[in-house]
Design a protein around this motif. Structure first.
Motif, PDB file in Angstrom:
ATOM      1  N   GLY B  54      87.790 -32.253  11.220  1.00 18.33           N
ATOM      2  CA  GLY B  54      89.215 -31.946  11.029  1.00 18.33           C
ATOM      3  C   GLY B  54      90.185 -32.966  11.583  1.00 18.33           C
ATOM      4  O   GLY B  54      91.374 -32.926  11.270  1.00 18.33           O
ATOM      5  N   ASP B  55      89.689 -33.849  12.432  1.00 21.78           N
ATOM      6  CA  ASP B  55      90.549 -34.904  12.994  1.00 21.78           C
ATOM      7  C   ASP B  55      91.933 -34.364  13.400  1.00 21.78           C
ATOM      8  O   ASP B  55      92.964 -34.733  12.816  1.00 21.78           O
ATOM      9  N   PRO B  56      91.984 -33.509  14.416  1.00 21.88           N
ATOM     10  CA  PRO B  56      93.248 -32.843  14.769  1.00 21.88           C
ATOM     11  C   PRO B  56      94.322 -33.814  15.265  1.00 21.88           C
ATOM     12  O   PRO B  56      94.019 -34.901  15.746  1.00 21.88           O
ATOM     13  N   ILE B  57      95.565 -33.370  15.109  1.00 23.24           N
ATOM     14  CA  ILE B  57      96.687 -34.089  15.720  1.00 23.24           C
ATOM     15  C   ILE B  57      96.590 -33.907  17.233  1.00 23.24           C
ATOM     16  O   ILE B  57      96.425 -32.786  17.722  1.00 23.24           O
ATOM     17  N   VAL B  58      96.677 -35.000  17.975  1.00 24.18           N
ATOM     18  CA  VAL B  58      96.671 -34.929  19.436  1.00 24.18           C
ATOM     19  C   VAL B  58      98.101 -34.939  19.971  1.00 24.18           C
ATOM     20  O   VAL B  58      98.447 -34.158  20.846  1.00 24.18           O
ATOM     21  N   TYR B  59      98.939 -35.831  19.422  1.00 26.57           N
ATOM     22  CA  TYR B  59     100.337 -35.830  19.867  1.00 26.57           C
ATOM     23  C   TYR B  59     101.240 -36.472  18.829  1.00 26.57           C
ATOM     24  O   TYR B  59     100.776 -37.178  17.932  1.00 26.57           O
ATOM     25  N   THR B  60     102.553 -36.164  18.979  1.00 32.53           N
ATOM     26  CA  THR B  60     103.585 -36.781  18.151  1.00 32.53           C
ATOM     27  C   THR B  60     104.637 -37.373  19.087  1.00 32.53           C
ATOM     28  O   THR B  60     104.821 -36.915  20.217  1.00 32.53           O
ATOM     29  N   VAL B  61     105.298 -38.413  18.618  1.00 35.41           N
ATOM     30  CA  VAL B  61     106.395 -39.037  19.361  1.00 35.41           C
ATOM     31  C   VAL B  61     107.589 -39.119  18.415  1.00 35.41           C
ATOM     32  O   VAL B  61     107.548 -39.827  17.407  1.00 35.41           O
ATOM     33  N   ALA B  62     108.653 -38.351  18.711  1.00 34.97           N
ATOM     34  CA  ALA B  62     109.848 -38.307  17.865  1.00 34.97           C
ATOM     35  C   ALA B  62     110.965 -39.066  18.574  1.00 34.97           C
ATOM     36  O   ALA B  62     111.439 -38.652  19.629  1.00 34.97           O
ATOM     37  N   SER B  63     111.371 -40.185  17.981  1.00 37.97           N
ATOM     38  CA  SER B  63     112.389 -41.040  18.595  1.00 37.97           C
ATOM     39  C   SER B  63     113.779 -40.734  18.061  1.00 37.97           C
ATOM     40  O   SER B  63     113.928 -40.195  16.968  1.00 37.97           O
ATOM     41  N   SER B  64     114.801 -41.134  18.826  1.00 35.20           N
ATOM     42  CA  SER B  64     116.168 -41.181  18.298  1.00 35.20           C
ATOM     43  C   SER B  64     116.311 -42.507  17.552  1.00 35.20           C
ATOM     44  O   SER B  64     115.408 -43.350  17.588  1.00 35.20           O
ATOM     45  N   PRO B  65     117.435 -42.738  16.878  1.00 31.21           N
ATOM     46  CA  PRO B  65     117.605 -44.011  16.164  1.00 31.21           C
ATOM     47  C   PRO B  65     117.866 -45.211  17.083  1.00 31.21           C
ATOM     48  O   PRO B  65     117.912 -46.347  16.591  1.00 31.21           O
ATOM     49  N   VAL B  66     118.054 -45.000  18.383  1.00 31.52           N
ATOM     50  CA  VAL B  66     118.326 -46.147  19.276  1.00 31.52           C
ATOM     51  C   VAL B  66     117.098 -47.051  19.296  1.00 31.52           C
ATOM     52  O   VAL B  66     115.997 -46.595  19.602  1.00 31.52           O
ATOM     53  N   PRO B  67     117.259 -48.316  18.924  1.00 30.64           N
ATOM     54  CA  PRO B  67     116.101 -49.175  18.673  1.00 30.64           C
ATOM     55  C   PRO B  67     115.439 -49.727  19.941  1.00 30.64           C
ATOM     56  O   PRO B  67     116.069 -49.823  21.000  1.00 30.64           O
TER      57      PRO B  67
END
Lengths: 198, 198
Positions: B54-67
């Motif tokens: 199943g290759d699970p999701i371990v983590y996500t990283v959600a950024s703001s638009p600040v580069p």
């Protein structure tokens, strides 16, 4: 009073205390009374009268021990009392970073305004809890308590080498002043005539 | 997918959304599945079995638009799922900043651990809501979800020019691995024998 830690720092954890509005362990705490804001309010006579009549605290800045030196990332909590001088809402002195680097303010309690000025353009952002104001490099910034009865508090995170230039504000002003208006905060230009609102 | 904004940025406000764990307006969102963490877990066979299953999701990283460019101060929310590979708790890849600058992590939900390694010394900080982990310049950092059932999420604020060196971790490791123990998170050394706990 607690001081900043001396680099090199080791990793450590800091508690953001929402009741005392401190970062713990604590670093320096700065207290600004109305008398510390000489020359910044439009109505000098009203400012003088309020200074003579108790010289109230306008705001405090409670830092963590992370020092304001290059390569570190210090934090502080600013807490602005509600109040005004002849209608001009209580604010922080405001400053420009002599080293042009960005900063963020994260709202913790109350209703605030973040006034920004790059010498030409003005921006005014509303900051409430869980709202981040992004201060890009090259924009002077001043915070205002736009709530009528409650403190306005926010967490600042800023590069330790950015510095604080308060003289820039005395020279350039902030492009606008923030007053308590009938329908909330109202921007007026320096020195007085009406201005496009943010 | 949303992208980073191009400098120069104007001031703007960003909403920290605690239900969706996004910064809005949104920037890029990165999703790391177990297969993206090849070579990082101690038990290679167990890792392979979970990837095949199943290759699970371990983590996500959600950024703001600040580069992520020098002089800016970008932010992101990392959300790590609960889980483990043969007892080794789910973690982020972890990295060293090639430009030695500090960073902060502010806990938003769940129970996390912040593992730090400077090539010699190990530190392990517990991060819970309203707890800030200070990452000084020169310390590689990896986050771990030490809660058994819930996501662990935190807000990161970091200098845009610091960069991400993932190769440093492959070369030096992290000094320790974090396992689910009878009394909470348990640190073990690379590759296996017992180690002083953080």
């Amino acid at each position: 009073m607690a001081d900043f830690a001396a680099p090199p720092l080791r990793p450590f954890s800091i508690r953001l205390d929402r009741s005392s509005l401190e970062l713990l362990p604590a670093g320096p705490v700065l207290t600004r009374r109305l008398s510390d804001l000489e020359g910044l309010f439009a109505d000098e006579a009203a400012w003088r009268a309020d200074v003579d009549n108790g010289d109230p605290i306008v705001y405090t800045v409670a830092s963590s021990p992370v020092p304001e030196t290059a390569t570190e990332l210090p934090q502080s909590i600013t807490r602005i009392r509600p109040g005004d001088v002849a209608g001009e809402l209580y604010f922080t002195k405001g400053h420009m970073h002599p080293v042009a680097e960005g900063e963020i303010y994260l709202g913790l309690e109350g209703e605030g305004g973040l006034l920004l000025f790059d010498g030409t353009d003005i921006e005014f952002l509303e900051i409430t809890p869980d709202r981040i104001g992004y201060i890009p490099p090259g924009w002077a910034h001043r915070s205002v308590n736009v709530g009528s009865n409650d403190d306005y508090s926010f967490l600042a995170v800023y590069p330790g080498g950015a510095g604080h230039d308060y003289g820039w504000v005395l020279e350039h002003g902030f492009g606008a002043r923030v007053y308590a208006g009938a329908a909330g905060a109202e921007l007026r230009s320096y020195p007085q005539p009406a201005l496009t609102l943010g």
